[in-house]
Design an enzyme around this catalytic site. Structure first.
Site, PDB file in Angstrom:
ATOM      1  N   ARG A   1     -72.570 -76.602  68.655  1.00  0.00           N
ATOM      2  CA  ARG A   1     -72.862 -75.497  67.722  1.00  0.00           C
ATOM      3  C   ARG A   1     -71.766 -74.431  67.777  1.00  0.00           C
ATOM      4  NH1 ARG A   1     -76.361 -71.780  68.931  1.00  0.00           N
ATOM      5  NH2 ARG A   1     -77.781 -73.189  70.011  1.00  0.00           N
TER       6      ARG A   1
ATOM      7  N   TYR B   1     -72.396 -66.352  40.863  1.00  0.00           N
ATOM      8  CA  TYR B   1     -73.218 -67.514  41.200  1.00  0.00           C
ATOM      9  C   TYR B   1     -74.665 -67.046  41.407  1.00  0.00           C
ATOM     10  CZ  TYR B   1     -75.144 -71.382  43.817  1.00  0.00           C
ATOM     11  OH  TYR B   1     -75.951 -72.397  44.242  1.00  0.00           O
TER      12      TYR B   1
ATOM     13  N   ASP C   1     -65.337 -64.772  46.403  1.00  0.00           N
ATOM     14  CA  ASP C   1     -65.806 -66.147  46.225  1.00  0.00           C
ATOM     15  C   ASP C   1     -64.766 -66.832  45.338  1.00  0.00           C
ATOM     16  OD1 ASP C   1     -66.955 -68.548  45.440  1.00  0.00           O
ATOM     17  OD2 ASP C   1     -68.977 -67.722  45.218  1.00  0.00           O
TER      18      ASP C   1
ATOM     19  N   LYS D   1     -67.790 -77.978  46.275  1.00  0.00           N
ATOM     20  CA  LYS D   1     -67.243 -78.120  44.922  1.00  0.00           C
ATOM     21  C   LYS D   1     -65.821 -78.689  44.998  1.00  0.00           C
ATOM     22  CE  LYS D   1     -71.199 -76.191  44.060  1.00  0.00           C
ATOM     23  NZ  LYS D   1     -71.389 -74.761  43.860  1.00  0.00           N
TER      24      LYS D   1
END
Ligand code: PLP
Length: 382
Positions: A52, A104, A177, A202
């Site tokens: 992690r 978004y 972004d 994406k």
């Protein structure tokens, strides 16, 4: 070869030229181990203890993205939303943050719901309007300005350099972004931004088969350390296989984004004066909002995303999406296959998106085929 001496496209194609020293493999191994051996003296000289915190399968993808964005560090996350929300969760309750009205929608609804409940003072403004942005900033109180450019789903452009100046004057950090632009077209950190976020789901991955997110920082400072702690403590980490696939996708990023941009430009120009279309929303068209800024802050194209507003209205737009044969009727973007969607249906009744809008993600098919398919669908199909 020093990646600094070659073009970014070359560095991406070769994934920074890395070769495994032991096996001479030119493609990296996938490390799936969740835990690492402790040394006899109770130390971790490998620098790794538990998955992690860190994962060797991330190293190359993070290094490549950091190189392409010209950053001082990159971090992969389990999704774009995990990367984006980490930036806001690093703030303190009571902090004022400015975000765009057009963005978004998944993140916008999280900001208006969870983030507000959690104590952030979220203000949505038209970030394409520098005067409106300047008015919204509260020096000393505003800690973060978040922008998205080109922005979903109208592809409006926010001036990154000008916004960075305003944000910094007010003592705030700027996060961008940059999912749609990708480092192929825009490098926000070189324009003054402090953080870049990607929905790597994406374009970075590019094949509609991985969910992933990423952050890249301008400075390896306390803010970045806090973001590292958030990824570690909140646990929104990526899996090893996904990181491997992401790197494989990024090796073809430049050819994919260049081809998608060329296709989108051709489609936008074709439908710009079409009798059944009232507006083509694409920053590559000279008449588009923000075209001059986009021409300055994007290079090598204007991206693969555009939207069409159908003259006959919502029902007709939905009918066009129903009648395409080559375009895939699906949400998401940035894959090799072209996608079409009636955006307002996706976002629901509170969406500010015009009801007659079709969002197009241009893939790698022949642009002539894509245009012909849209033409037959607009003509009523068969
Ligand atoms: C898809 C997307 C996101 C969210 O990414 P996920 O990987 O789906 O969590 C954020 N911003 C933009 C611009 C996106 O297209």
């Amino acid at each position: 070869m020093d990646p600094k001496q070659i073009k970014p496209a070359s560095a991406a194609a070769q994934a920074l030229g890395w070769v495994d020293e032991k096996t001479r493999a030119v493609s990296p191994a996938i490390h799936t181990s969740t835990t690492y051996l402790r040394d006899e003296d109770n130390q971790y000289r490998s620098g790794r203890g538990y998955i992690r915190a860190d994962n060797p399968s991330f190293d190359q993808a993070e290094a490549l993205l950091n190189h392409l964005e010209q950053g001082s560090g990159a971090m992969l996350f389990g999704s774009g939303m995990a990367a984006a929300t980490a930036v806001f969760l690093a703030l303190k309750p009571g902090d004022h943050v400015v975000a765009p009205k057009v963005m978004y929608w998944g993140l916008r609804s999280w900001l208006q719901g969870f983030a507000k409940d959690w104590g952030l003072d979220v203000e949505l403004v038209d970030t394409t309007d520098q005067a409106a942005l300047a008015k919204a900033l509260r020096p000393g109180k505003t800690k973060l300005v978040w922008i998205e450019t080109p922005a979903n789903p109208t592809w409006v452009i926010t001036d990154i350099a000008a916004t960075a100046r305003l944000a910094h004057q007010a003592g705030a950090r700027l996060a961008v972004d940059s999912t749609v632009a990708t480092p192929v077209l825009t490098r926000p950190l070189t324009l003054g931004a402090d953080l870049v976020m990607h929905a790597a789901t994406k374009y970075l991955n590019g094949h509609s088969d991985v969910i992933a997110g990423a952050l890249v920082t301008a400075k390896d400072d306390d803010g970045w350390k806090r973001l590292k702690a958030i990824r570690h403590d909140m646990g929104a980490v990526l899996g090893s296989f996904e990181a491997w696939l992401l790197l494989r996708g990024m090796r073809t990023l430049f050819v994919r984004v260049s081809a998608a941009s060329r296709g989108a430009q051709q489609i936008a120009e074709h439908f710009a004066k079409h009798p059944k279309i009232t507006a083509v929303l694409y920053p590559g068209l000279p008449a588009a909002q923000g075209h001059a800024v986009a021409a300055r802050e994007m290079s090598g194209g204007f991206g693969g995303m555009l939207s069409l507003r159908v003259k006959a209205g919502e029902a007709a737009a939905i009918a066009v999406a129903a009648k395409v044969r080559l375009w895939k009727r699906a949400t998401s973007l940035g894959g090799v296959e072209s996608l079409i969607e009636h955006r307002a249906s996706v976002e629901g009744p509170t969406s500010p998106v015009p009801a007659d809008l079709l969002r197009l993600s241009v893939g790698l098919e022949d642009a002539g085929d894509l245009i012909a398919d849209l033409e037959q669908a607009l003509a009523g199909g068969s």
